[in-house]
Design a protein around this motif. Structure first.
Motif, PDB file in Angstrom:
ATOM      1  N   TYR A 290     -12.460  -0.023   2.288  1.00  0.00           N
ATOM      2  CA  TYR A 290     -12.077   0.222   1.004  1.00  0.00           C
ATOM      3  C   TYR A 290     -12.863  -0.084  -0.230  1.00  0.00           C
ATOM      4  O   TYR A 290     -13.837  -0.551  -0.006  1.00  0.00           O
ATOM      5  CB  TYR A 290     -10.606  -0.572   0.977  1.00  0.00           C
ATOM      6  CG  TYR A 290     -10.981  -1.924   1.179  1.00  0.00           C
ATOM      7  CD1 TYR A 290     -11.359  -2.786   0.317  1.00  0.00           C
ATOM      8  CD2 TYR A 290     -10.675  -2.649   2.464  1.00  0.00           C
ATOM      9  CE1 TYR A 290     -11.393  -4.087   0.469  1.00  0.00           C
ATOM     10  CE2 TYR A 290     -10.717  -3.711   2.662  1.00  0.00           C
ATOM     11  CZ  TYR A 290     -11.010  -4.734   1.735  1.00  0.00           C
ATOM     12  OH  TYR A 290     -11.243  -6.168   1.986  1.00  0.00           O
TER      13      TYR A 290
ATOM     14  N   SER B 270     -14.565  -8.864   3.002  1.00  0.00           N
ATOM     15  CA  SER B 270     -14.691  -8.135   1.788  1.00  0.00           C
ATOM     16  C   SER B 270     -15.659  -9.203   1.036  1.00  0.00           C
ATOM     17  O   SER B 270     -15.747 -10.256   1.182  1.00  0.00           O
ATOM     18  CB  SER B 270     -13.432  -8.005   1.066  1.00  0.00           C
ATOM     19  OG  SER B 270     -12.712  -9.140   0.903  1.00  0.00           O
TER      20      SER B 270
ATOM     21  N   LEU C  16      -7.034  -1.410  -5.123  1.00  0.00           N
ATOM     22  CA  LEU C  16      -8.032  -0.711  -3.854  1.00  0.00           C
ATOM     23  C   LEU C  16      -7.815   0.702  -3.544  1.00  0.00           C
ATOM     24  O   LEU C  16      -6.440   1.002  -3.560  1.00  0.00           O
ATOM     25  CB  LEU C  16      -8.210  -1.425  -2.807  1.00  0.00           C
ATOM     26  CG  LEU C  16      -8.365  -3.103  -2.953  1.00  0.00           C
ATOM     27  CD1 LEU C  16      -8.333  -3.915  -1.702  1.00  0.00           C
ATOM     28  CD2 LEU C  16      -9.988  -3.379  -3.811  1.00  0.00           C
ATOM     29  N   VAL C  17      -8.859   1.374  -2.992  1.00  0.00           N
ATOM     30  CA  VAL C  17      -8.523   2.555  -2.509  1.00  0.00           C
ATOM     31  C   VAL C  17      -8.903   2.726  -1.160  1.00  0.00           C
ATOM     32  O   VAL C  17     -10.097   2.147  -0.778  1.00  0.00           O
ATOM     33  CB  VAL C  17      -9.021   3.831  -3.331  1.00  0.00           C
ATOM     34  CG1 VAL C  17      -9.134   5.203  -2.272  1.00  0.00           C
ATOM     35  CG2 VAL C  17      -8.585   3.872  -4.517  1.00  0.00           C
ATOM     36  N   LYS C  18      -8.178   2.973  -0.306  1.00  0.00           N
ATOM     37  CA  LYS C  18      -8.313   2.692   1.247  1.00  0.00           C
ATOM     38  C   LYS C  18      -8.150   3.927   2.047  1.00  0.00           C
ATOM     39  O   LYS C  18      -7.378   4.818   2.131  1.00  0.00           O
ATOM     40  CB  LYS C  18      -7.387   1.410   1.934  1.00  0.00           C
ATOM     41  CG  LYS C  18      -7.691   1.092   3.219  1.00  0.00           C
ATOM     42  CD  LYS C  18      -6.625   0.054   3.622  1.00  0.00           C
ATOM     43  CE  LYS C  18      -7.171  -1.273   3.123  1.00  0.00           C
ATOM     44  NZ  LYS C  18      -6.304  -2.445   3.745  1.00  0.00           N
ATOM     45  N   TYR C  19      -9.290   4.235   3.040  1.00  0.00           N
ATOM     46  CA  TYR C  19      -9.015   5.134   3.793  1.00  0.00           C
ATOM     47  C   TYR C  19      -8.906   4.752   5.364  1.00  0.00           C
ATOM     48  O   TYR C  19      -9.432   3.540   5.896  1.00  0.00           O
ATOM     49  CB  TYR C  19     -10.668   6.080   3.917  1.00  0.00           C
ATOM     50  CG  TYR C  19     -10.343   7.290   4.587  1.00  0.00           C
ATOM     51  CD1 TYR C  19      -9.965   8.502   4.171  1.00  0.00           C
ATOM     52  CD2 TYR C  19     -10.694   7.535   6.024  1.00  0.00           C
ATOM     53  CE1 TYR C  19      -9.736   9.665   4.526  1.00  0.00           C
ATOM     54  CE2 TYR C  19     -10.389   8.592   6.473  1.00  0.00           C
ATOM     55  CZ  TYR C  19     -10.291   9.710   5.732  1.00  0.00           C
ATOM     56  OH  TYR C  19     -10.018  11.072   6.483  1.00  0.00           O
ATOM     57  N   CYS C  20      -8.005   5.239   6.152  1.00  0.00           N
ATOM     58  CA  CYS C  20      -7.674   4.782   7.406  1.00  0.00           C
ATOM     59  C   CYS C  20      -8.124   5.664   8.536  1.00  0.00           C
ATOM     60  O   CYS C  20      -7.755   6.851   8.527  1.00  0.00           O
ATOM     61  CB  CYS C  20      -5.953   4.764   7.451  1.00  0.00           C
ATOM     62  SG  CYS C  20      -5.555   4.127   9.071  1.00  0.00           S
TER      63      CYS C  20
ATOM     64  N   GLU D 297      -4.058   0.291  -2.742  1.00  0.00           N
ATOM     65  CA  GLU D 297      -3.411  -0.815  -2.193  1.00  0.00           C
ATOM     66  C   GLU D 297      -3.514  -1.955  -3.257  1.00  0.00           C
ATOM     67  O   GLU D 297      -4.576  -1.894  -4.193  1.00  0.00           O
ATOM     68  CB  GLU D 297      -4.102  -1.323  -1.077  1.00  0.00           C
ATOM     69  CG  GLU D 297      -3.628  -2.866  -0.310  1.00  0.00           C
ATOM     70  CD  GLU D 297      -4.269  -3.250   0.623  1.00  0.00           C
ATOM     71  OE1 GLU D 297      -4.101  -2.622   1.828  1.00  0.00           O
ATOM     72  OE2 GLU D 297      -5.111  -4.332   0.672  1.00  0.00           O
TER      73      GLU D 297
ATOM     74  N   CYS E  66     -14.142  -3.765   4.488  1.00  0.00           N
ATOM     75  CA  CYS E  66     -13.552  -2.987   5.652  1.00  0.00           C
ATOM     76  C   CYS E  66     -12.438  -4.177   6.183  1.00  0.00           C
ATOM     77  O   CYS E  66     -12.685  -5.032   6.583  1.00  0.00           O
ATOM     78  CB  CYS E  66     -14.629  -2.772   6.454  1.00  0.00           C
ATOM     79  SG  CYS E  66     -14.067  -1.518   7.634  1.00  0.00           S
TER      80      CYS E  66
ATOM     81  N   GLY F  81       0.901  -1.162  -0.155  1.00  0.00           N
ATOM     82  CA  GLY F  81       0.091   0.022   0.140  1.00  0.00           C
ATOM     83  C   GLY F  81       0.737   1.181   0.034  1.00  0.00           C
ATOM     84  O   GLY F  81       1.981   1.464   0.447  1.00  0.00           O
TER      85      GLY F  81
ATOM     86  N   GLN G  32     -10.410   0.594   8.273  1.00  0.00           N
ATOM     87  CA  GLN G  32      -9.877   0.902   7.095  1.00  0.00           C
ATOM     88  C   GLN G  32     -10.960   0.307   6.045  1.00  0.00           C
ATOM     89  O   GLN G  32     -10.933  -0.737   5.299  1.00  0.00           O
ATOM     90  CB  GLN G  32      -8.763   0.281   6.773  1.00  0.00           C
ATOM     91  CG  GLN G  32      -7.791   0.741   7.808  1.00  0.00           C
ATOM     92  CD  GLN G  32      -6.706  -0.278   7.813  1.00  0.00           C
ATOM     93  OE1 GLN G  32      -6.226  -1.132   6.905  1.00  0.00           O
ATOM     94  NE2 GLN G  32      -5.660  -0.201   8.738  1.00  0.00           N
TER      95      GLN G  32
END
Length: 237
Positions: A150, A208, A134-138, A102, A196, A90, A148
């Motif tokens: 995504y 997922s 993937l686009v992931k937000y923490c 990621e 998630c 990532g 997280q």
């Protein structure tokens, strides 16, 4: 090589190139364990640009089905449980926001079970090499624990597969065919993936779902798609 195979190969080369080109910073250890930095808009190790990156290993289970929207006899709504194994990398997209891109490489077992035909049961065993993007937000909770979510997609290529036909009246009577052939399934697959994850220090877990958009069927299996739930655990470095 078909066009779909060329797309998969190019995507795989791009992922491997990113892994090799990514600058690696030496890890600092505390009592034999990698020292995780205090959360400051991201997590992991810093690159020269100030952005952060991480590597991870994943191991878990897949719960897959094969869906045919037109012919009930080819539908496989009963799930097949399989292995999901891989590695991820990532990279933080901005040093001012905990948003990560990621990707990685996985071996995953998909397929399904068809009980729609009265006289027999059919098992689809479809095994893939898969590249998620993937686009992931923490969301940081306390500096050590984070949530997280995504969203993204995946590309995969079938490396092996079988179709097992079982006679319900004679359990010892069965025959096996190749799944990836001119008659049944295409090797290329692709679609959406969302889920998630949760991380505590180095430990990671996620749930997922994948929705296949590519038509993997041939001839009578036209308009056939994969779908799959994943439950993974792992570690991030």
């Amino acid at each position: 090589m078909t066009m779909s195979e060329k797309i998969f190969v190019k995507a795989l080369i791009a992922i491997l190139t990113m892994c090799v080109a990514m600058p690696v910073k030496a890890q600092y250890y505390n009592n034999g364990r990698p020292e995780r930095p205090v959360y400051n808009g991201g997590y992991g190790k810093n690159t020269a640009s100030g952005n952060e990156f991480y590597y991870g290993l994943r191991l878990g289970l897949s719960f897959a089905t094969v869906n045919n929207s037109e012919i009930k006899e080819y539908d496989a709504p009963s799930s097949r449980t399989g292995l999901n194994l891989g590695a991820v990398i990532g990279y933080q997209l901005s040093p001012s926001a905990p948003v990560y891109l990621e990707s990685g490489l996985f071996y995953t077992e998909k397929g399904g079970r068809n009980n729609n035909i009265p006289s027999q049961k059919i098992d689809y065993n479809l095994n893939y090499l898969e590249v998620p993007i993937l686009v992931k937000y923490c969301f940081d909770i306390d500096g050590e624990f984070s949530i997280q979510p995504y969203l993204g997609g995946y590309l995969s290529y079938g490396v092996s597969g079988k179709i097992k036909h079982h006679n319900n009246n004679d359990l010892d009577s069965r025959y096996i065919e190749k799944a990836f052939s001119d008659k049944y399934f295409q090797r290329f697959d692709g679609g959406l993936r969302f889920g998630c994850g949760a991380e505590y220090e180095m430990l990671y877990a996620e749930l997922s779902y994948e929705l296949g958009l590519a038509n993997i069927g041939r001839d009578e299996f036209e308009k056939t798609h994969n779908s799959c739930f994943y439950l993974n655990i792992g570690v991030n470095f």
